[in-house]
Design a protein around this motif. Structure first.
Motif, PDB file in Angstrom:
ATOM      1  N   GLY A 222       0.819  -1.211   0.000  1.00 49.60           N
ATOM      2  CA  GLY A 222       0.000   0.000   0.000  1.00 49.60           C
ATOM      3  C   GLY A 222       0.850   1.257   0.000  1.00 49.60           C
ATOM      4  N   ALA A 223       1.966   1.228   0.723  1.00 55.86           N
ATOM      5  CA  ALA A 223       2.868   2.382   0.736  1.00 55.86           C
ATOM      6  C   ALA A 223       3.504   2.594  -0.636  1.00 55.86           C
ATOM      7  CB  ALA A 223       3.948   2.188   1.797  1.00 55.86           C
ATOM      8  N   LEU A 224       3.773   1.510  -1.352  1.00 54.27           N
ATOM      9  CA  LEU A 224       4.375   1.618  -2.681  1.00 54.27           C
ATOM     10  C   LEU A 224       3.380   2.149  -3.713  1.00 54.27           C
ATOM     11  CD1 LEU A 224       6.283  -1.788  -2.689  1.00 54.27           C
ATOM     12  CD2 LEU A 224       7.282   0.482  -2.418  1.00 54.27           C
ATOM     13  N   LEU A 225       2.091   1.921  -3.474  1.00 47.76           N
ATOM     14  CA  LEU A 225       1.066   2.365  -4.423  1.00 47.76           C
ATOM     15  C   LEU A 225       0.800   3.856  -4.340  1.00 47.76           C
ATOM     16  CD1 LEU A 225      -1.483  -0.554  -4.008  1.00 47.76           C
ATOM     17  CD2 LEU A 225      -0.290   0.043  -6.125  1.00 47.76           C
ATOM     18  N   SER A 226       1.233   4.491  -3.256  1.00 42.55           N
ATOM     19  CA  SER A 226       1.003   5.925  -3.050  1.00 42.55           C
ATOM     20  C   SER A 226      -0.476   6.270  -3.139  1.00 42.55           C
ATOM     21  CB  SER A 226       1.801   6.748  -4.077  1.00 42.55           C
ATOM     22  OG  SER A 226       3.183   6.478  -3.962  1.00 42.55           O
ATOM     23  N   THR A 227      -1.319   5.436  -2.547  1.00 40.89           N
ATOM     24  CA  THR A 227      -2.748   5.700  -2.533  1.00 40.89           C
ATOM     25  C   THR A 227      -3.055   6.790  -1.514  1.00 40.89           C
ATOM     26  OG1 THR A 227      -2.999   3.891  -0.966  1.00 40.89           O
ATOM     27  CG2 THR A 227      -3.427   3.397  -3.276  1.00 40.89           C
ATOM     28  N   PRO A 228      -4.139   7.569  -1.745  1.00 43.38           N
ATOM     29  CA  PRO A 228      -4.485   8.648  -0.808  1.00 43.38           C
ATOM     30  C   PRO A 228      -4.735   8.097   0.592  1.00 43.38           C
ATOM     31  CG  PRO A 228      -5.726   8.850  -2.862  1.00 43.38           C
ATOM     32  CD  PRO A 228      -5.045   7.518  -2.901  1.00 43.38           C
ATOM     33  N   GLY A 229      -4.145   8.748   1.593  1.00 45.01           N
ATOM     34  CA  GLY A 229      -4.317   8.290   2.959  1.00 45.01           C
ATOM     35  C   GLY A 229      -3.503   7.034   3.226  1.00 45.01           C
ATOM     36  N   SER A 230      -3.404   6.671   4.473  1.00 44.37           N
ATOM     37  CA  SER A 230      -2.665   5.477   4.847  1.00 44.37           C
ATOM     38  C   SER A 230      -3.578   4.522   5.593  1.00 44.37           C
ATOM     39  CB  SER A 230      -1.454   5.841   5.721  1.00 44.37           C
ATOM     40  OG  SER A 230      -1.879   6.496   6.906  1.00 44.37           O
ATOM     41  N   VAL A 231      -3.417   3.256   5.337  1.00 47.92           N
ATOM     42  CA  VAL A 231      -4.204   2.220   6.003  1.00 47.92           C
ATOM     43  C   VAL A 231      -3.278   1.480   6.953  1.00 47.92           C
ATOM     44  CG1 VAL A 231      -5.600   0.155   5.689  1.00 47.92           C
ATOM     45  CG2 VAL A 231      -5.708   1.988   3.989  1.00 47.92           C
ATOM     46  N   SER A 232      -3.640   1.414   8.217  1.00 49.39           N
ATOM     47  CA  SER A 232      -2.795   0.760   9.204  1.00 49.39           C
ATOM     48  C   SER A 232      -2.884  -0.752   9.058  1.00 49.39           C
ATOM     49  CB  SER A 232      -3.213   1.161  10.618  1.00 49.39           C
ATOM     50  OG  SER A 232      -4.481   0.607  10.936  1.00 49.39           O
ATOM     51  N   LEU A 233      -1.878  -1.430   9.568  1.00 48.80           N
ATOM     52  CA  LEU A 233      -1.887  -2.881   9.557  1.00 48.80           C
ATOM     53  C   LEU A 233      -3.063  -3.418  10.380  1.00 48.80           C
ATOM     54  CD1 LEU A 233      -0.637  -5.630   8.904  1.00 48.80           C
ATOM     55  CD2 LEU A 233       0.906  -5.300  10.862  1.00 48.80           C
ATOM     56  N   GLU A 234      -3.338  -2.776  11.504  1.00 49.18           N
ATOM     57  CA  GLU A 234      -4.447  -3.234  12.332  1.00 49.18           C
ATOM     58  C   GLU A 234      -5.774  -3.123  11.595  1.00 49.18           C
ATOM     59  OE1 GLU A 234      -4.126  -4.896  14.995  1.00 49.18           O
ATOM     60  OE2 GLU A 234      -1.970  -4.590  15.054  1.00 49.18           O
ATOM     61  N   ARG A 235      -5.914  -2.104  10.770  1.00 52.30           N
ATOM     62  CA  ARG A 235      -7.146  -1.962   9.981  1.00 52.30           C
ATOM     63  C   ARG A 235      -7.260  -3.088   8.967  1.00 52.30           C
ATOM     64  NH1 ARG A 235     -12.356  -1.140   9.630  1.00 52.30           N
ATOM     65  NH2 ARG A 235     -13.013  -0.358   7.580  1.00 52.30           N
ATOM     66  N   LEU A 236      -6.164  -3.448   8.327  1.00 53.34           N
ATOM     67  CA  LEU A 236      -6.182  -4.556   7.380  1.00 53.34           C
ATOM     68  C   LEU A 236      -6.591  -5.852   8.072  1.00 53.34           C
ATOM     69  CD1 LEU A 236      -2.924  -3.933   5.285  1.00 53.34           C
ATOM     70  CD2 LEU A 236      -5.274  -3.457   4.613  1.00 53.34           C
TER      71      LEU A 236
END
Length: 232
Positions: A22-36
């Motif tokens: 997800g960090a490599l995709l540069s998608t808007p906002g960040s998703v935490s591991l706990e959320r995944l």
């Protein structure tokens, strides 16, 4: 930033790999591991963070990261090889299930050491200087990089039978460092994921395994991830 190394002995390796992708995709906002983990549990993809289905991983990636997720079947060799290499040259991550050796590199344990990695690039030995759209490294003569967002033709890929000609730049959740893995070793490891680990089967934990087992969920499969608005 959360560090993947905080969970060295947990079964979350697939979700850690997705989080790094997800960090490599540069998608808007960040998703935490706990959320995944939370979403994966809510959707019934996992019991405690393990992921034994590439198809479920694709659905999770689309929902949480808002990206395109293409399920690749039939292994990383043959006609899929050029697709994988071009995908990586375009700057997009690849999620790969494989068997993990003691040094985190791919091995062949029939799925008993099933693990996940994210590949963020490729190193190839080619016969000629690439066509326009590539720039030579300022410190390493003979090493060329694709120019971001520039039109460039893919180089002439080495033959699949050429040993040591293609390496994947890969990282997995037990280490914060990238490694270069021989493409053929990754291909072969991914293609022999057939059995559920006897150690996991007797450890007293609950795991979510798809119908058809590890072979149906992981064997010969990978995930091509792209930003949502990417067009071929």
């Amino acid at each position: 930033m959360e560090r993947a190394t905080e969970w060295p002995f947990s079964p979350r390796c697939g979700l850690v790999a997705l989080w790094m992708a997800g960090a490599l995709l540069s998608t808007p906002g960040s998703v935490s591991l706990e959320r995944l983990v939370q979403v994966a549990v809510e959707r019934g993809y996992t019991a405690q963070g393990e992921m034994f289905s590439v198809a479920d991983m694709a659905k999770l990636a689309q929902e949480t990261l808002g990206c395109q997720a293409e399920l690749l079947c039939g292994g990383l060799g043959g006609p899929n090889r050029d697709r994988v290499l071009q995908h990586l040259i375009s700057g997009h991550p690849l999620l790969i299930p494989y068997d993990e050796d003691f040094n985190h590199e791919p091995c062949q344990k029939k799925g008993h050491k099933a693990h996940w990695a994210v590949s963020a690039g490729v190193l190839m030995g080619v016969q000629r200087v690439p066509s326009p759209g590539y720039i030579e490294d300022s410190e390493l003569p003979g090493l060329f990089h694709p120019v971001p967002d520039a039109c460039h033709q893919p180089p002439s890929f080495p033959e699949e039978s050429s040993p040591g000609a293609v390496f994947l730049l890969s990282k997995q959740g037990k280490s914060w460092h990238y490694q270069l893995w021989d493409y053929s070793q990754v291909r072969d490891s991914n293609l022999q994921l057939t059995d559920f680990s006897p150690a996991r089967a007797t450890d007293g934990r609950v795991y979510v395994v798809p119908a058809g087992g590890v072979q149906a969920g992981l064997c010969g499969q990978a995930l091509l991830l792209r930003p949502q608005k990417w067009s071929h």
